[in-house]
Design a protein around this motif. Sequence first.
Motif, short mmCIF file in Angstrom:
data_model
loop_
_atom_site.label_atom_id
_atom_site.label_comp_id
_atom_site.label_asym_id
_atom_site.label_seq_id
_atom_site.Cartn_x
_atom_site.Cartn_y
_atom_site.Cartn_z
N ALA A 32 23.88 -27.84 64.78
CA ALA A 32 24.50 -26.56 65.12
C ALA A 32 23.62 -25.70 66.02
O ALA A 32 24.11 -24.85 66.75
CB ALA A 32 24.83 -25.78 63.85
N ILE A 33 22.29 -25.92 65.97
CA ILE A 33 21.37 -25.10 66.76
C ILE A 33 21.16 -25.75 68.12
O ILE A 33 20.86 -26.95 68.20
CB ILE A 33 20.02 -24.94 66.04
CG1 ILE A 33 20.24 -24.32 64.65
CG2 ILE A 33 19.06 -24.07 66.85
CD1 ILE A 33 18.99 -24.26 63.81
N PRO A 34 21.31 -25.00 69.21
CA PRO A 34 21.10 -25.57 70.55
C PRO A 34 19.72 -26.22 70.67
O PRO A 34 18.73 -25.72 70.09
CB PRO A 34 21.22 -24.36 71.48
CG PRO A 34 22.06 -23.39 70.73
CD PRO A 34 21.72 -23.59 69.28
N VAL A 35 19.65 -27.30 71.43
CA VAL A 35 18.40 -28.07 71.58
C VAL A 35 17.25 -27.19 72.05
O VAL A 35 16.13 -27.28 71.54
CB VAL A 35 18.61 -29.25 72.55
CG1 VAL A 35 17.29 -29.95 72.82
CG2 VAL A 35 19.63 -30.23 71.98
N ASN A 36 17.51 -26.29 72.99
CA ASN A 36 16.43 -25.49 73.56
C ASN A 36 15.96 -24.40 72.61
O ASN A 36 14.93 -23.76 72.85
CB ASN A 36 16.88 -24.86 74.89
CG ASN A 36 18.11 -23.98 74.74
OD1 ASN A 36 18.92 -24.21 73.84
ND2 ASN A 36 18.24 -22.99 75.59
N LEU A 37 16.68 -24.18 71.53
CA LEU A 37 16.27 -23.15 70.56
C LEU A 37 15.76 -23.75 69.25
O LEU A 37 15.15 -23.04 68.44
CB LEU A 37 17.44 -22.22 70.24
CG LEU A 37 17.95 -21.32 71.38
CD1 LEU A 37 19.12 -20.48 70.88
CD2 LEU A 37 16.83 -20.42 71.89
N LEU A 38 16.01 -25.03 69.03
CA LEU A 38 15.71 -25.63 67.74
C LEU A 38 14.22 -25.58 67.41
O LEU A 38 13.83 -25.31 66.28
CB LEU A 38 16.23 -27.07 67.70
CG LEU A 38 16.14 -27.78 66.34
CD1 LEU A 38 16.82 -26.95 65.25
CD2 LEU A 38 16.78 -29.16 66.41
N ASP A 83 19.70 -30.91 57.71
CA ASP A 83 21.03 -31.52 57.74
C ASP A 83 21.32 -32.05 59.14
O ASP A 83 20.87 -31.49 60.14
CB ASP A 83 22.07 -30.47 57.32
CG ASP A 83 23.38 -31.12 56.92
OD1 ASP A 83 23.41 -32.35 56.76
OD2 ASP A 83 24.37 -30.37 56.74
N GLU A 84 22.10 -33.12 59.22
CA GLU A 84 22.46 -33.76 60.50
C GLU A 84 21.20 -34.11 61.30
O GLU A 84 21.13 -33.89 62.50
CB GLU A 84 23.38 -32.84 61.32
CG GLU A 84 24.60 -32.33 60.60
CD GLU A 84 25.58 -33.43 60.23
OE1 GLU A 84 25.41 -34.56 60.71
OE2 GLU A 84 26.52 -33.16 59.47
N ILE A 85 20.22 -34.71 60.63
CA ILE A 85 18.95 -35.04 61.27
C ILE A 85 19.15 -36.04 62.41
O ILE A 85 18.38 -36.08 63.38
CB ILE A 85 17.94 -35.59 60.24
CG1 ILE A 85 16.54 -35.76 60.84
CG2 ILE A 85 18.42 -36.91 59.65
CD1 ILE A 85 15.88 -34.46 61.20
N GLY A 86 20.19 -36.83 62.33
CA GLY A 86 20.47 -37.82 63.38
C GLY A 86 20.83 -37.20 64.72
O GLY A 86 20.82 -37.89 65.74
N ASP A 87 21.14 -35.90 64.73
CA ASP A 87 21.52 -35.23 65.97
C ASP A 87 20.33 -34.50 66.61
O ASP A 87 20.52 -33.82 67.62
CB ASP A 87 22.64 -34.22 65.71
CG ASP A 87 23.93 -34.91 65.29
OD1 ASP A 87 24.65 -35.37 66.17
OD2 ASP A 87 24.19 -34.98 64.07
N MET A 88 19.13 -34.67 66.06
CA MET A 88 17.96 -33.97 66.60
C MET A 88 17.49 -34.62 67.90
O MET A 88 17.45 -35.85 68.02
CB MET A 88 16.82 -33.94 65.58
CG MET A 88 15.57 -33.23 66.07
SD MET A 88 14.27 -33.11 64.82
CE MET A 88 14.91 -31.79 63.80
#
Length: 533
Positions: free
Chosen positions: A289-295, A330-335
């Motif tokens: 849910a968090i944008p890549v550039n902000l994570l 959560d949703e670690i596969g999308d990191m």
Amino acid sequence: MEHDRKGCNQTLLDVVQSAFETADDKLFVENGDEKDPSIVSKSDLFIAFAGGLSTEQTLGELCAEWVKRSQSYVNISLGKTLEKFFRDFSAQIGWFISIFNSIHDGIMIADERGIVRFINPAYTKLTGVEAEDIIGQELSAARPSARLPEVIKSGKPLYNVHRKVGDVEYIASMHPIIVQEKVIGGVTIASDITEMQNLNKKLINYRNKVKGLINRVKEQNVARYDFCDILGISPEFQKIMRMAQKLSQSNISVLIRGESGTGKELFAHAIHNASKRAQGPFVVVNCAAIPVNLLESELFGYEAGAFTGANKQGKSGLVEIADEGTIFLDEIGDMNVDLQAKLLRFLQSMQFQRVGGTETVDVNVRVIAATNRDLESMVEKETFREDLYYRLNAAQLKIPPLRERKEDMEILINYFLAKNGNKDCGHYTLAEDTKRILFRYPWPGNIRELENTVNFLTSISNENVIASSNLPEKFFRDRPDRHPREDVNKEKQALIDALELFGKSVKGKKEAAKHLKISLATLYNRLKYYGIK
């Protein structure tokens, strides 16, 4: 102007006390020689007094002793000798007095009898006591609360005695002055703590505010579910529950896997609440849910001015907030792969640096991760780091999908029905044909989809017994358990499907006709026409 006259046979203490009573800067000392008068500066006289000269000896006796020890007094008159004596003594110790006067701390010196010999301007500023009101006085009489006399008597120092005069606060430390193992006086050193106390009050106020904010953050980062909130009696599910309960007592990383809606987050909450970290924060991070550039900045925080638009005071990251608790990824596969490397370094050392910072921050957190992705396949495709996979996969829980938990369906349905019941509408139940349809449905959205469906049914049903006619259209089409009959047309197939769903009883046929939006008579005619029994 006529100078105030004092006798050479008077004691130093008498002369000093008299000096306080005159406004004249000079004292005329009679020495028996009318032609050679002695004119002594009042400041030189005070310095001699503060410098430790005996207050009981006469001026003549003091001068005579000084002459014996110095060769610079040869062949000069008595009057000049007396003047030179006070000038020389003042010059020798005057620089000490200058140092004392320039010190920010207040200083008071008393002799072995408790007679005050010196105070500096800082002492006056702190206490409000003027030099002329106390020098030459016995300290215990001038300031009854003073502790310096007991220090002089005991030879033992006193530290950090708190005093307050009006709005001014200070602490005083008192030390004996010891020369050749003999106490010859004492000194009080007073330090102004008014500003320090004000700063301390502000600091306490800020700490209380920070504590309040921390408590608010903790309130927002708590685990809400326990193992008793997770429902299921199927053997495979109970096996998973037992394993999760055991893992809650350890500190190793846990990877929870399962399809979307199977309850992975509930297990993460329950593991935290059953662990020794239950009183610590439980921080949820949705990596998708968090944008890549902000994570990265959300995870590890950032320093002030780290990037455009950053908070001017900087910001603590979610990892730091989770200190002494659990962080749920959560949703670690999308990191993002680049961030996976930074996460791996953190997991290996439990240390990190804020974005834009150089200071290393240490934390103590437990990591629970969850995903519905095929991580093994992602590792092979190099879209997920293999070393991070093994770091997270210290223990694995695989939650089965709802279609493999048929024994749990009725428990879950009844729970959601009871949850939606209230005083106004009473308790909801499902009609038997509605149950059959729900049990036969594959539930691709798992428990989340089941809960949403029950919520929908209780919202639109006009009866406490929920009929199948309230079910959404998706439950009547594209059923994977239906065997297509290519030799019949669509109408015949619709009739057959309706009977299979609602049953062939009279009640079932009525429901089938209602579902097909035809009359019961038309239904019987169509069944007869197509030879459907």
